[in-house]
Motif scaffolding. Structure first.
Motif, PDB file in Angstrom:
ATOM      1  N   LEU A 123      19.603 -18.643  -4.325  1.00  0.00           N
ATOM      2  CA  LEU A 123      18.144 -18.707  -4.509  1.00  0.00           C
ATOM      3  C   LEU A 123      17.527 -19.746  -3.569  1.00  0.00           C
ATOM      4  O   LEU A 123      16.455 -19.527  -3.013  1.00  0.00           O
ATOM      5  CB  LEU A 123      17.803 -19.050  -5.964  1.00  0.00           C
ATOM      6  CG  LEU A 123      18.073 -17.956  -6.999  1.00  0.00           C
ATOM      7  CD1 LEU A 123      17.811 -18.485  -8.407  1.00  0.00           C
ATOM      8  CD2 LEU A 123      17.211 -16.720  -6.737  1.00  0.00           C
TER       9      LEU A 123
ATOM     10  N   TRP B 231       8.429 -14.107  -1.743  1.00  0.00           N
ATOM     11  CA  TRP B 231       8.242 -14.145  -3.198  1.00  0.00           C
ATOM     12  C   TRP B 231       7.693 -12.818  -3.705  1.00  0.00           C
ATOM     13  O   TRP B 231       6.732 -12.295  -3.159  1.00  0.00           O
ATOM     14  CB  TRP B 231       7.286 -15.270  -3.578  1.00  0.00           C
ATOM     15  CG  TRP B 231       7.715 -16.618  -3.081  1.00  0.00           C
ATOM     16  CD1 TRP B 231       7.332 -17.212  -1.918  1.00  0.00           C
ATOM     17  CD2 TRP B 231       8.629 -17.515  -3.713  1.00  0.00           C
ATOM     18  NE1 TRP B 231       7.955 -18.444  -1.796  1.00  0.00           N
ATOM     19  CE2 TRP B 231       8.750 -18.656  -2.878  1.00  0.00           C
ATOM     20  CE3 TRP B 231       9.354 -17.482  -4.913  1.00  0.00           C
ATOM     21  CZ2 TRP B 231       9.556 -19.741  -3.200  1.00  0.00           C
ATOM     22  CZ3 TRP B 231      10.155 -18.564  -5.229  1.00  0.00           C
ATOM     23  CH2 TRP B 231      10.250 -19.672  -4.378  1.00  0.00           C
TER      24      TRP B 231
ATOM     25  N   HIS C 225       7.992 -11.443  -9.951  1.00  0.00           N
ATOM     26  CA  HIS C 225       9.308 -11.996 -10.314  1.00  0.00           C
ATOM     27  C   HIS C 225       9.739 -13.208  -9.489  1.00  0.00           C
ATOM     28  O   HIS C 225      10.842 -13.717  -9.701  1.00  0.00           O
ATOM     29  CB  HIS C 225      10.376 -10.905 -10.182  1.00  0.00           C
ATOM     30  CG  HIS C 225      10.097  -9.691 -11.019  1.00  0.00           C
ATOM     31  ND1 HIS C 225      10.092  -9.746 -12.398  1.00  0.00           N
ATOM     32  CD2 HIS C 225       9.794  -8.410 -10.687  1.00  0.00           C
ATOM     33  CE1 HIS C 225       9.802  -8.534 -12.872  1.00  0.00           C
ATOM     34  NE2 HIS C 225       9.614  -7.712 -11.863  1.00  0.00           N
TER      35      HIS C 225
ATOM     36  N   LYS D 215      14.118 -13.119  -7.396  1.00  0.00           N
ATOM     37  CA  LYS D 215      14.946 -12.724  -8.551  1.00  0.00           C
ATOM     38  C   LYS D 215      16.163 -11.951  -8.065  1.00  0.00           C
ATOM     39  O   LYS D 215      16.042 -10.967  -7.342  1.00  0.00           O
ATOM     40  CB  LYS D 215      14.105 -11.869  -9.505  1.00  0.00           C
ATOM     41  CG  LYS D 215      14.790 -11.563 -10.836  1.00  0.00           C
ATOM     42  CD  LYS D 215      13.779 -10.957 -11.802  1.00  0.00           C
ATOM     43  CE  LYS D 215      14.383 -10.700 -13.170  1.00  0.00           C
ATOM     44  NZ  LYS D 215      13.373 -10.196 -14.115  1.00  0.00           N
TER      45      LYS D 215
ATOM     46  N   PHE E 249      20.135 -11.622 -14.850  1.00  0.00           N
ATOM     47  CA  PHE E 249      19.350 -12.000 -13.673  1.00  0.00           C
ATOM     48  C   PHE E 249      19.194 -13.516 -13.585  1.00  0.00           C
ATOM     49  O   PHE E 249      19.252 -14.210 -14.605  1.00  0.00           O
ATOM     50  CB  PHE E 249      17.934 -11.405 -13.777  1.00  0.00           C
ATOM     51  CG  PHE E 249      17.899  -9.937 -14.111  1.00  0.00           C
ATOM     52  CD1 PHE E 249      17.847  -8.984 -13.103  1.00  0.00           C
ATOM     53  CD2 PHE E 249      17.940  -9.504 -15.433  1.00  0.00           C
ATOM     54  CE1 PHE E 249      17.814  -7.627 -13.401  1.00  0.00           C
ATOM     55  CE2 PHE E 249      17.912  -8.140 -15.751  1.00  0.00           C
ATOM     56  CZ  PHE E 249      17.854  -7.198 -14.728  1.00  0.00           C
TER      57      PHE E 249
ATOM     58  N   GLN F 264      16.325 -16.120 -11.558  1.00  0.00           N
ATOM     59  CA  GLN F 264      15.147 -16.107 -10.701  1.00  0.00           C
ATOM     60  C   GLN F 264      14.585 -17.509 -10.504  1.00  0.00           C
ATOM     61  O   GLN F 264      14.710 -18.378 -11.368  1.00  0.00           O
ATOM     62  CB  GLN F 264      14.070 -15.170 -11.267  1.00  0.00           C
ATOM     63  CG  GLN F 264      13.361 -15.659 -12.505  1.00  0.00           C
ATOM     64  CD  GLN F 264      12.567 -14.541 -13.187  1.00  0.00           C
ATOM     65  OE1 GLN F 264      12.944 -14.048 -14.244  1.00  0.00           O
ATOM     66  NE2 GLN F 264      11.454 -14.161 -12.598  1.00  0.00           N
TER      67      GLN F 264
END
Ligand code: GTQ
Length: 349
Positions: A229, A238, A242, A245, A264, A266
């Motif tokens: 991430l 982005w 979300h 993610k 998930f 995020q």
């Protein structure tokens, strides 16, 4: 006949319904509007739990019963709209599990798939199919159906993690099998880190084949997922709904890590509200880092690290982090996609 309106109950009709009721028959037209609804209609409601508050109760439970006697010392997170059913959403179960120093939660196996998301303490282990993995904050650990698993804590601190299981789904299908292992701890025949080396380095053993539907990786270390991430942040693509993610995958087929449960991670940037979306997979969120608030179905839920909140199917969700935030989440999207059911409405995003 109408999908949304019930025909009136005349005395003749009522008498007829009562007569056939004795023969285990029901007229479709009196129940249809509640069966096939124009959109999801769920008893599941939005709700939040504060970790610090639950932790106090967990430690209290630690003084009342051992992990061995309880089998699993877990406080179930019950959706307020589904009390008494051990469900956090209509299809999923969640609970917080505590293993005290020196304890073992004995080896067993079952048809239900399980995930763990590590929240508190550091260094306890889970053993899955002959291999132990040491658990650290934020690690995503899975237990596939039929895999022997036991948990142990050789550290000096209590260890707490979130369990997510497909218990309600397996009950729905009446497909539950379970058994205990003759030993509290299963025999270990692989070195720690073995499965991550074999399957978690974007490579697979050259002749690897399997008929299993779950990922052969059983610990997805937080360090790696978080780093992914962080790298993506530099590209700054982005998603309005979300943020950044990623989903946890089975490296063998690229599907979700488990056939019934999707998970998930995020990243959401400080002070940017996400655009509202709704989807058919009711979702359990865990704030991993940062704090903020989420609005679900018009209700505001404040969260900080380790807090948990749940969003029902087809209710609008927006997140407003007050600092950079990381959310872990899981839902039944993996099952819904296989059945061709999953839908998302992003408004106009
Ligand atoms: O750790 O195996 O929360 O079997 C519920 C049932 C955890 C587990 C739960 C289980 C487990």
């Amino acid at each position: 006949m109408s999908l949304t309106e019930k025909p009136v109950e005349t005395p003749e009709r009522k008498a007829f319904y009562e007569k056939i009721d004795r023969k285990s028959l029901t007229p479709l037209w009196s129940v249809l509007s509640g069966l096939i609804t124009p959109e999801p209609r769920s008893a599941c409601v939005a709700h939040g739990w504060k970790f610090d508050e639950i932790k106090t109760y967990m430690i209290e439970a630690g003084g009342l019963i051992t992990a061995k006697e309880a089998e699993r010392r877990v406080l179930i997170l019950e959706n307020p709209g589904l009390r008494g059913q051990s469900r956090i959403t209509t299809s999923l179960y969640a609970g917080l599990q505590l293993v005290m120093p020196g304890e073992v939660a004995p080896a067993h196996r079952h048809s239900q798939s399980a995930l763990r998301f590590v929240l508190d303490g550091d260094g306890a282990h889970t053993a899955v199919d002959g291999e132990r993995t040491i658990m650290h904050f934020g690690d995503f650990v899975i237990t596939p159906p039929g895999a022997w698993h036991d948990h142990g804590n050789h550290t000096s601190e209590p260890m707490i993690w979130l369990d997510g299981l497909d218990i309600p789904m397996i009950s729905f299908f009446d497909a539950s099998f379970a058994e205990g292992h003759p030993k509290d701890e299963q025999p270990i025949f692989r070195k720690a880190g073995d499965s991550l080396a074999r399957y978690g380095a974007n490579m697979l053993p050259v002749d690897f084949q399997t008929r299993k539907k779950s990922s052969p990786i059983f610990n997805y270390p937080y360090e790696r997922s978080r780093e992914a991430l962080e790298q993506l942040r530099r590209q700054a693509e982005w998603d309005p709904c979300h943020g950044l993610k990623l989903r946890y995958v089975n490296p063998v087929d690229g599907d979700f890590a488990m056939p019934t449960i999707a998970a998930f991670l995020q990243l959401l940037p400080k002070d940017v509200s996400t655009s509202a979306y709704r989807s058919t997979d009711a979702t359990v969120f865990v704030a991993v880092e940062g704090s903020g608030q989420s609005t679900i179905d018009g209700e505001v839920f404040e969260w900080g690290p380790k807090d948990i909140f749940v969003a029902p199917s087809w209710k609008w969700i927006t997140h407003t982090p007050s600092s950079d935030a990381v959310l872990f989440s899981f839902s039944d999207r993996s099952a819904q996609e296989k059945l061709g059911l999953w839908r998302e409405d992003r408004g106009n995003h």
